[in-house]
Design a protein around this motif. Sequence first.
Motif, PDB file in Angstrom:
ATOM      1  N   ARG A 164       0.837  -1.197   0.000  1.00 54.48           N
ATOM      2  CA  ARG A 164       0.000   0.000   0.000  1.00 54.48           C
ATOM      3  C   ARG A 164       0.871   1.245   0.000  1.00 54.48           C
ATOM      4  O   ARG A 164       1.933   1.260   0.609  1.00 54.48           O
ATOM      5  N   GLU A 165       0.346   2.258  -0.682  1.00 53.20           N
ATOM      6  CA  GLU A 165       1.065   3.533  -0.667  1.00 53.20           C
ATOM      7  C   GLU A 165       0.568   4.335   0.516  1.00 53.20           C
ATOM      8  O   GLU A 165      -0.608   4.652   0.605  1.00 53.20           O
ATOM      9  N   VAL A 166       1.470   4.621   1.434  1.00 51.72           N
ATOM     10  CA  VAL A 166       1.100   5.437   2.590  1.00 51.72           C
ATOM     11  C   VAL A 166       2.014   6.656   2.598  1.00 51.72           C
ATOM     12  O   VAL A 166       3.008   6.686   1.877  1.00 51.72           O
ATOM     13  N   ASP A 167       1.673   7.643   3.417  1.00 53.15           N
ATOM     14  CA  ASP A 167       2.506   8.842   3.485  1.00 53.15           C
ATOM     15  C   ASP A 167       3.947   8.445   3.767  1.00 53.15           C
ATOM     16  O   ASP A 167       4.207   7.732   4.723  1.00 53.15           O
ATOM     17  N   GLY A 168       4.855   8.871   2.932  1.00 55.18           N
ATOM     18  CA  GLY A 168       6.261   8.655   3.216  1.00 55.18           C
ATOM     19  C   GLY A 168       6.776   7.263   2.911  1.00 55.18           C
ATOM     20  O   GLY A 168       7.857   6.896   3.349  1.00 55.18           O
ATOM     21  N   GLY A 169       6.035   6.432   2.199  1.00 53.77           N
ATOM     22  CA  GLY A 169       6.600   5.131   1.850  1.00 53.77           C
ATOM     23  C   GLY A 169       5.580   4.087   1.486  1.00 53.77           C
ATOM     24  O   GLY A 169       4.457   4.398   1.093  1.00 53.77           O
ATOM     25  N   LEU A 170       6.016   2.823   1.616  1.00 51.54           N
ATOM     26  CA  LEU A 170       5.154   1.699   1.257  1.00 51.54           C
ATOM     27  C   LEU A 170       4.945   0.821   2.474  1.00 51.54           C
ATOM     28  O   LEU A 170       5.859   0.638   3.277  1.00 51.54           O
ATOM     29  N   GLU A 171       3.749   0.278   2.599  1.00 50.01           N
ATOM     30  CA  GLU A 171       3.457  -0.622   3.704  1.00 50.01           C
ATOM     31  C   GLU A 171       3.029  -1.949   3.084  1.00 50.01           C
ATOM     32  O   GLU A 171       2.263  -1.960   2.123  1.00 50.01           O
ATOM     33  N   THR A 172       3.531  -3.056   3.609  1.00 45.96           N
ATOM     34  CA  THR A 172       3.133  -4.363   3.070  1.00 45.96           C
ATOM     35  C   THR A 172       2.319  -5.121   4.108  1.00 45.96           C
ATOM     36  O   THR A 172       2.746  -5.259   5.251  1.00 45.96           O
ATOM     37  N   LEU A 173       1.133  -5.567   3.690  1.00 42.66           N
ATOM     38  CA  LEU A 173       0.239  -6.286   4.598  1.00 42.66           C
ATOM     39  C   LEU A 173       0.000  -7.695   4.070  1.00 42.66           C
ATOM     40  O   LEU A 173      -0.082  -7.896   2.861  1.00 42.66           O
ATOM     41  N   LYS A 174      -0.109  -8.639   4.990  1.00 39.06           N
ATOM     42  CA  LYS A 174      -0.477  -9.993   4.594  1.00 39.06           C
ATOM     43  C   LYS A 174      -1.858 -10.262   5.182  1.00 39.06           C
ATOM     44  O   LYS A 174      -2.045 -10.129   6.394  1.00 39.06           O
ATOM     45  N   LEU A 175      -2.830 -10.577   4.344  1.00 41.91           N
ATOM     46  CA  LEU A 175      -4.198 -10.800   4.818  1.00 41.91           C
ATOM     47  C   LEU A 175      -4.594 -12.243   4.578  1.00 41.91           C
ATOM     48  O   LEU A 175      -4.253 -12.813   3.542  1.00 41.91           O
ATOM     49  N   LYS A 176      -5.368 -12.781   5.512  1.00 46.28           N
ATOM     50  CA  LYS A 176      -5.936 -14.111   5.299  1.00 46.28           C
ATOM     51  C   LYS A 176      -7.143 -13.976   4.398  1.00 46.28           C
ATOM     52  O   LYS A 176      -7.936 -13.048   4.568  1.00 46.28           O
ATOM     53  N   LEU A 177      -7.294 -14.879   3.459  1.00 47.26           N
ATOM     54  CA  LEU A 177      -8.481 -14.872   2.604  1.00 47.26           C
ATOM     55  C   LEU A 177      -9.648 -15.483   3.385  1.00 47.26           C
ATOM     56  O   LEU A 177      -9.402 -16.349   4.228  1.00 47.26           O
ATOM     57  N   PRO A 178     -10.878 -15.059   3.148  1.00 41.01           N
ATOM     58  CA  PRO A 178     -11.311 -14.046   2.195  1.00 41.01           C
ATOM     59  C   PRO A 178     -10.997 -12.635   2.675  1.00 41.01           C
ATOM     60  O   PRO A 178     -10.961 -12.396   3.880  1.00 41.01           O
ATOM     61  N   ALA A 179     -10.784 -11.740   1.697  1.00 40.00           N
ATOM     62  CA  ALA A 179     -10.350 -10.385   2.055  1.00 40.00           C
ATOM     63  C   ALA A 179     -10.871  -9.356   1.052  1.00 40.00           C
ATOM     64  O   ALA A 179     -11.323  -9.701  -0.049  1.00 40.00           O
ATOM     65  N   ILE A 180     -10.746  -8.101   1.474  1.00 38.58           N
ATOM     66  CA  ILE A 180     -11.146  -6.950   0.637  1.00 38.58           C
ATOM     67  C   ILE A 180      -9.891  -6.157   0.277  1.00 38.58           C
ATOM     68  O   ILE A 180      -9.077  -5.863   1.153  1.00 38.58           O
TER      69      ILE A 180
END
Length: 249
Positions: A157-173
């Motif tokens: 994800r693009e967040v202020d000042g950089g990138l954030e990486t998230l790992k989500l369990k499916l099912p997801a939005i």
Amino acid sequence: MKVLVPVKRVVDYNVKVRVKSDQTGVDIANVKMSMNPFDEIAVEEATRLKEKGSVAEVIAVSCGVAQCQETLRTAMAIGADRGVLVQTDAELQPLAVAKMLKALVDKEQPQLVILGKQAIDDDANQTGQMLAALLGWPQATFASKVELGEGQVTVTREVDGGLETLKLKLPAIVTTDLRLNEPRYVTLPNIMKAKKKPLETVTPQDLGVDPAPRLKTLKVTEPPARKAGIKVADVAALVDKLKNEAKVI
Ligand code: AMP
């Protein structure tokens, strides 16, 4: 696995909208309508996941007037396998759309829903988040990279000042940001093929949802006209004006 992609029919981004004289909204009679640009990115991403073999079916959904069929056909020309139109003439607000999408998710059981981060007409940036809340699913908004794994999805994800990486369990939005991909050009053969793809029509009532608006628009107004600029003789004059007139430096 299935991926559901909600696509909204909005005023084309090239159109300069005009506020109606009674200030109740903007005039959308006789203006070009198109798929919300962030939704095109969502359809493209779902189609790429299908082409990679990690997704079996891409279902496009649009909620609104009968002409949303055109938006669904565009989604199918990009690569969606079928379309569902939730047809209503009612003014739709994000909560009503999220409820209708929840009902369709319950019916279709997708593992992933990819929405646009916001619709360029109301700029609400709410529907994906509301849908995640209604379903109790994890969400990653403003995605600039999506990687599907076994039972999980990794989203940058693009967040202020950089990138954030998230790992989500499916099912997801997931909701899309502008840099996630560049949607393909829709070719004539694909437009023809899309005409033969299945398009189902249901009503909000079929889904058990009351689409009545919860919020009332009090007034819509044009932004104030910008004042004309002036030319300055040289840099010294510019600095003087910035310092003593605009008082910004
Ligand atoms: P919004 O919350 O209105 O800014 O919209 C965010 C996203 O929700 C859009 O990019 C679409 O993916 C989805 N969405 C909103 N309204 C509709 C609609 N009427 N039909 C289908 N999808 C919608």
